[in-house]
Write a protein that holds these residues in place. Structure first.
Motif, PDB file in Angstrom:
ATOM      1  N   ALA A  89       0.939  -1.304   0.072  1.00 21.76           N
ATOM      2  CA  ALA A  89       0.291  -0.266   0.179  1.00 21.76           C
ATOM      3  C   ALA A  89       0.951   1.202   0.189  1.00 21.76           C
ATOM      4  N   ARG A  93       0.838   4.077  -2.665  1.00 25.31           N
ATOM      5  CA  ARG A  93      -0.022   5.959  -2.173  1.00 25.31           C
ATOM      6  C   ARG A  93       1.457   6.573  -2.317  1.00 25.31           C
ATOM      7  N   PRO A 106      -6.737   1.168  -5.321  1.00 23.58           N
ATOM      8  CA  PRO A 106      -6.256   2.129  -4.624  1.00 23.58           C
ATOM      9  C   PRO A 106      -5.932   1.606  -3.256  1.00 23.58           C
ATOM     10  N   SER A 108      -6.102   1.969  -0.677  1.00 24.54           N
ATOM     11  CA  SER A 108      -6.739   1.872   0.919  1.00 24.54           C
ATOM     12  C   SER A 108      -7.288   0.145   1.070  1.00 24.54           C
ATOM     13  N   ALA A 109      -7.732  -0.194  -0.687  1.00 26.73           N
ATOM     14  CA  ALA A 109      -7.866  -1.535  -0.913  1.00 26.73           C
ATOM     15  C   ALA A 109      -7.011  -2.425  -0.380  1.00 26.73           C
ATOM     16  N   GLU A 111      -4.755  -1.751   1.422  1.00 21.43           N
ATOM     17  CA  GLU A 111      -4.426  -1.708   2.874  1.00 21.43           C
ATOM     18  C   GLU A 111      -5.420  -3.322   3.498  1.00 21.43           C
ATOM     19  N   ALA A 112      -6.898  -3.094   2.748  1.00 14.72           N
ATOM     20  CA  ALA A 112      -7.684  -3.509   4.087  1.00 14.72           C
ATOM     21  C   ALA A 112      -7.527  -5.143   3.271  1.00 14.72           C
ATOM     22  N   ILE A 266     -14.170  -3.235  -0.902  1.00 14.33           N
ATOM     23  CA  ILE A 266     -13.164  -1.941  -0.400  1.00 14.33           C
ATOM     24  C   ILE A 266     -13.033  -1.388  -1.432  1.00 14.33           C
ATOM     25  N   TYR A 268     -13.196  -1.757  -4.577  1.00 11.72           N
ATOM     26  CA  TYR A 268     -11.809  -1.845  -5.466  1.00 11.72           C
ATOM     27  C   TYR A 268     -11.601  -1.684  -7.014  1.00 11.72           C
TER      28      TYR A 268
END
Length: 652
Positions: A89, A93, A106, A108-109, A111-112, A266, A268
């Motif tokens: 991630a 980023r 992304p 965030s996805a 990381e999830a 999430i 995606y």
């Protein structure tokens, strides 16, 4: 707009991405370590940037250098491939912060789903069935010991931040837990920069079935059927196929819809894979989500006719998915095998060296090869040992299987040990032909798949001798290369001269008399040695490469070399009479000291090669007489590591 794409990876996936980028009219930028400067992906790209270093941590894992390479080359986007930073991630980023486009989901996805523990907690909340396990934050030994006791042995330790078999250990009993946990944590840290672990119940006889999902930036998400990846060794996939044999349309839809729900939960975007364990009753359990393109994506491409890398590029440009769920094709059947530089006869230890011979089967209808090497390339100890993938498609599973077997017969590799013959035995096994698949397939049929090396009989040695003599270059007319006397191609042995030759194949050596007036007639035509006897002609594949001859025998390509028996005898010796390195690698731990008494099976040294750890253990009880290695040292295959003296010898 994307006009130039940087691939932050190496090997066959980099070559694969370059092909699709070029088909879409994009320029491709390769990055490479110092030792990969002449690698195939570098040769095929339009531009290349040197990252320096050799180990991944000094090259392919350096985020700032990768972004600097993109800026220097004018690339607007970065494709992470798989492995390395593909599910990092922080990398995603950093790319976004640099104003570049990341060809993946992304941050965030990632990381999830990038943490197996967090992903399982998310799925539990969503009501997706999970395998019993511990996915918490506490990482001390006592927590894992208690969790394993509650779950019940055997248990499976898994790296929370990665996959591909790295940082994964099966633990049969409590006494093995401490050593397995420490080793798994080191592997996870080395491969992913994250030592966190989770532990699960080790499900017996499961199938590994995964769903390919794809989502765009407009809220559309669909599944592109499924793949069966049950044939594994050391938790690493070896054979993959699509669709999964025996799945009903109802089960396919249920698993596909669950995978889409997970991706949508999430936010995606792009290509991803949701992996499930499927038991014999048709119940499935969420394992993990890989937020990247998978190694086995070609079988999905084969049964759908889609280019998933091209889809990744179009989605990154902001385009919507071009079809709906109802329009997803399912055409025929496809099977893929992974060709590795490894030694199946020695627990699949990675192999290193130079590819003195590398010939791929010809491409054609239903035949595809994705590879990242070429003849003359070097397989180093720093990276994954996969050389490439062979993919066959057919109207049905049996047609695909037979086509892939023919492709394996056409494949030729020399200079390093590979799993080529092992792959052929897997595909040819009656249980595989009957689609009797689960993750215990290889251990169950190990005697068939990994038979002890067969002794080479007299017929082999006579054939090898004739092939070697007939393939020797003829130098009698060097002034006229077009003279028929300058080649033995098509030459039939008919002279009365006898000769003697000494040959070596593996560890066996033979002195042979060649008498062309006796026995069958031999004819060398191109890459084939024809043996004619009693009106029947048999063909054997022959490839001459310098001083080595590769002869097809018993379903395998045997390497034969001419030797000087006197020189061989003088050169033979045993290094220190001790335990040696089974491959090139780095010493990560020395667990004993000189003078220490050890029991049989005690781990003496831990060697890391190709991102996996391998323990060198005492073959019998004894005393450590000497150590020839230290932690952090790079060692070559065959280098002496430890000298062990039997306890009885010391007592005397």
């Amino acid at each position: 707009m994307i006009t130039t794409l940087l691939i932050a990876n190496r090997g066959e996936i980099a070559c694969r991405v370059i092909r699709s980028a070029r088909a879409l009219g994009l320029r491709s930028v390769a990055v490479h370590s110092a030792i990969d400067a002449q690698a195939r992906h570098v040769r095929e790209a339009d531009l290349a940037v040197n990252l320096g270093g050799a180990k991944p941590a000094d090259s392919y894992l350096r985020v700032e250098q990768l972004i600097a390479a993109a800026r220097a080359s004018g690339a607007q986007a970065i494709h992470p491939g798989y492995g390395f930073l593909s599910e990092n991630a922080g990398f995603a980023r950093a790319i976004e912060d640099a104003g570049l486009i990341f060809l993946g989901p992304p941050a965030s996805a990632i990381e999830a789903m990038g943490s197996k523990s967090a992903a399982k907690a998310l799925m539990e909340t969503a009501g997706v069935p999970l395998v019993p396990g511990y996915h918490g934050e506490a990482q001390d030994f006592e927590t894992f010991r208690t969790a394993a006791e509650v779950i019940g042995y055997p248990v499976l330790l898994k790296a929370a931040a990665g996959g591909g078999g790295k940082g994964m250990k099966v633990v049969e009993r409590e006494s093995e837990l401490a050593e397995a946990l420490a080793s798994a944590q080191r592997e996870a840290q080395a491969a992913f920069g994250d030592a966190r672990m989770l532990v699960e119940k080790y499900v017996l006889k499961p199938r590994h079935v995964e769903i390919q999902v794809f989502a765009d930036q407009h809220g559309n998400c669909l599944y592109l059927n499924e793949r069966d990846c049950s044939i594994q060794r050391r938790h690493q996939k070896v054979v993959e196929e699509a669709p999964a044999p025996g799945l009903s349309p109802q089960l396919r839809r249920a698993m596909g819809e669950a995978a889409v729900k997970a991706a949508q939960a999430i936010g995606y975007v792009g290509a991803g894979t949701v992996e499930f364990l499927l038991d014999a009753r048709g119940e499935f359990f969420f394992m993990e989500m890989n937020t990247r393109l998978q190694v086995e994506h070609p079988v999905t491409e084969a049964i759908t006719g889609l280019d998933l890398v091209a889809w990744q590029i179009r989605v990154a440009r902001g385009e919507p998915l071009p079809i709906t769920q109802e329009q997803v094709p399912l055409l025929g059947h496809a099977i893929e095998v992974r060709l590795y530089a490894e030694d199946p006869d020695h627990d699949f230890l990675p192999a290193t060296g130079t590819l003195t011979l590398y010939r791929e089967p010809a491409a054609g209808p239903g035949r595809r090869v994705d590879s990242g090497v070429a003849e003359g390339d070097t397989v180093s100890p720093f990276y994954d040992p996969m050389l490439g993938k062979l993919i066959a498609w057919g109207e049905n599973r049996e047609e695909a299987r037979q086509r892939l077997l023919a492709m394996l017969d056409d494949m030729a590799v020399g200079g390093v040990k590979t799993n080529l013959a092992f792959l052929r035995r897997v595909l040819a096994h009656p249980a595989f032909a009957a689609a009797e698949l689960d993750t215990g397939f290889i251990p169950r049929y190990q005697p068939d798949l990994l038979p002890p090396p067969a002794a080479l009989g007299e017929d082999f040695w006579q054939l090898a001798a004739q092939a070697f003599v007939l393939s020797e270059p003829v130098r009698s007319r060097q002034d006229d290369p077009f003279s028929p006397w300058s080649s033995r191609q098509g030459w039939r042995s008919a002279s009365t001269a006898q000769s003697r030759i000494s040959l070596r194949c593996g560890s066996e050596c033979r002195d042979l008399n060649i008498d062309p007036t006796r026995g069958p007639a031999w004819t060398l035509e191109g890459g084939s040695l024809w043996v004619e006897m009693q009106g029947l002609r048999r063909r054997h594949r022959v490839l001459r490469q310098g001083d080595s001859l590769y002869l097809q025998w018993g379903g395998e390509l045997q390497c034969v070399q001419r030797i000087d028996p006197i020189a061989e005898a003088e050169a033979s010796h045993t290094a220190h009479g001790g335990l040696t390195a089974p491959m090139n690698g780095s010493i990560v731990r020395v667990l004993v000291e000189a003078g220490q008494a050890v029991a049989a099976g005690t781990a003496l040294v831990v060697l890391e090669a190709m991102k996996m750890e391998h323990s060198i253990r005492a073959p019998q009880a004894g005393i450590v007489k000497a150590l020839y290695c230290s932690e952090g040292e790079m060692v070559s295959e065959g280098a002496a590591l430890v000298e062990l003296e039997e306890a009885e010898a010391r007592d005397e």
